[in-house]
Design an enzyme around this catalytic site. Structure first.
Site, PDB file in Angstrom:
ATOM      1  N   ASN A 175       0.881  -1.170   0.000  1.00  0.00           N
ATOM      2  CA  ASN A 175       0.000   0.000   0.000  1.00  0.00           C
ATOM      3  C   ASN A 175       0.914   1.213   0.000  1.00  0.00           C
ATOM      4  O   ASN A 175       1.408   1.632   1.045  1.00  0.00           O
ATOM      5  CB  ASN A 175      -0.914  -0.027   1.227  1.00  0.00           C
ATOM      6  CG  ASN A 175      -1.961   1.074   1.207  1.00  0.00           C
ATOM      7  OD1 ASN A 175      -1.833   2.056   0.485  1.00  0.00           O
ATOM      8  ND2 ASN A 175      -3.000   0.918   2.017  1.00  0.00           N
TER       9      ASN A 175
ATOM     10  N   HIS B 236     -11.814   4.363  -1.460  1.00  0.00           N
ATOM     11  CA  HIS B 236     -11.795   3.522  -0.250  1.00  0.00           C
ATOM     12  C   HIS B 236     -12.500   2.181  -0.467  1.00  0.00           C
ATOM     13  O   HIS B 236     -12.987   1.555   0.470  1.00  0.00           O
ATOM     14  CB  HIS B 236     -12.439   4.253   0.947  1.00  0.00           C
ATOM     15  CG  HIS B 236     -11.678   5.453   1.393  1.00  0.00           C
ATOM     16  ND1 HIS B 236     -12.292   6.657   1.684  1.00  0.00           N
ATOM     17  CD2 HIS B 236     -10.350   5.658   1.575  1.00  0.00           C
ATOM     18  CE1 HIS B 236     -11.385   7.553   2.035  1.00  0.00           C
ATOM     19  NE2 HIS B 236     -10.196   6.957   1.974  1.00  0.00           N
TER      20      HIS B 236
END
Length: 378
Positions: A7, A166
């Site tokens: 990430n 998200h």
């Protein structure tokens, strides 16, 4: 089956090592570009050390130096923007990478860094399968009215539309609801992902119907340093009357606004809640006011609400934020149990509508996607 998940953000890199479906190691490098610091958790052990000046490739090298000796079969990447058509995780071929690079103007704060992390991983593991998991994919089933802007139709066809973000977090939450709260999963749920980036999502039967985030990750709720919803006339005013250039406006909206801009103190909700400064309290009040407004908007999108979920760093840990946001929403059946809320319990409701606090895990979503693709490829 050893899998790495990456990430890669603008100022941080998170890496997890997974073996046989279990997280074996979790590492994070913070403050990239300046005085970077590496933290690693490995079983019951942990360590941290300064690594100095570091970009994505150097940060990954620092993480790799702490990995046990194992063969990595796949590397899964969180990629913020997948465009209008990508709905599933996929192999990252050269053609896909070219398409993703063209989306960088749509997500300038995230996409270039995601791709930099990918390039570093390809160099480190040239034989491993590289998999992209897209934050926008979860929202691709939106009704047209929730995706479009009231602009001439040609802009929609060119990609100027509401994407939502998200998605990996929302994917995790809905998967958990399907397992632990199947009746709730089958209904109308609003999920509030609250962290340095923040958004709400209207979910019906496990599918995204609407999102507070739009064309970019700027829209909707105020965030750590991002402004959230803003009248576009303000931007015209800044260009016309203040002679601000696009780069200046971008820096203002992405890096100098939100909680940091409102308080003049910090972008960190923990610091603001601990502060006695009136500006800190005002910034928190604005955040919770807008959160209540977005929850109400998502309830309208769904035609009602059967459950509310808080997740993300703020959503999971800031009990006062949850309490303030819900002060005016009892008319929706949303009432907190003060004791359960203060204790950060999973179930924190006292009223008829369930309110849950769920710890999100985007990396596990990425790891599962990699395992599926590895298995299907034989």
């Amino acid at each position: 089956m050893a899998i790495l998940t990456l990430n890669a953000g603008s100022s941080s890199l998170k890496v997890s090592l997974w073996e046989e479906g279990r997280r074996r190691l979790a590492a994070q490098v913070e403050r990239l570009g300046s005085d970077a610091r590496l933290s690693v958790e490995y079983g019951d052990d942990s360590m941290s050390r300064d690594i100095g000046q570091a970009d994505q490739a150097q940060a990954l090298d620092a993480v790799l130096s702490e990995l046990p000796d194992t063969r990595i079969e796949a590397v899964g990447h969180r990629i913020v923007h997948g465009g209008p058509d990508r709905t599933e995780p996929e192999r990252l071929t050269e053609e896909v990478l070219r398409d993703l690079a063209r989306l960088s103007p749509f997500a300038p704060l995230h996409q270039p860094h995601n791709l930099a992390g990918l390039r570093a991983a390809r160099a480190a593991f040239p034989e491993a399968l590289q998999v992209g998991c897209y934050d926008t994919a979860f929202h691709r089933g939106h009704p047209w009215v929730n995706d479009t802007f009231a602009l001439p139709r040609r802009f929609y066809d060119e990609g100027v539309r509401r994407y939502g973000f998200h998605g990996l977090s929302y994917d995790f939450v809905t998967t958990l609801l399907a397992r632990d709260y199947p009746d709730l999963h089958a209904g109308r749920v609003i999920v509030a992902h609250l962290g340095n980036g923040a958004s709400t999502c209207a979910i019906r039967e496990g599918r995204s119907i609407g999102s507070s985030m739009g064309f970019s990750a700027l829209d909707g709720l105020p965030m750590g340093t991002r402004c959230g919803q803003i009248d576009p006339g303000v931007l015209l005013y800044l260009m016309d009357q203040k002679a601000m250039q696009p780069a200046e406006i971008s820096r203002l909206l992405y890096k100098e606004s939100g909680l940091k801009g409102l308080s003049g103190l910090s972008s960190d909700m923990r610091s603001l809640l601990a502060s006695d400064a009136p500006e800190a309290a005002e910034a928190v009040s604005y955040f919770t006011f807008r959160l209540a407004r977005e929850i109400g908007a998502m309830a309208a999108v769904l035609g009602g609400i059967d459950g509310l979920v808080f997740t993300g760093g703020i959503g999971e840990n800031a009990a006062p934020v949850r309490a303030q946001a819900l002060e005016t929403l009892a008319f929706l059946g949303l009432e907190l149990d003060p004791g359960a809320n203060a204790a950060n319990a999973r179930e924190i409701h006292a009223g008829p509508v369930p309110i849950l606090r769920i710890e999100t895990d985007e990396e596990s979503v990425i790891a599962r996607a990699c395992a599926r693709i590895l298995t299907s490829s034989g």
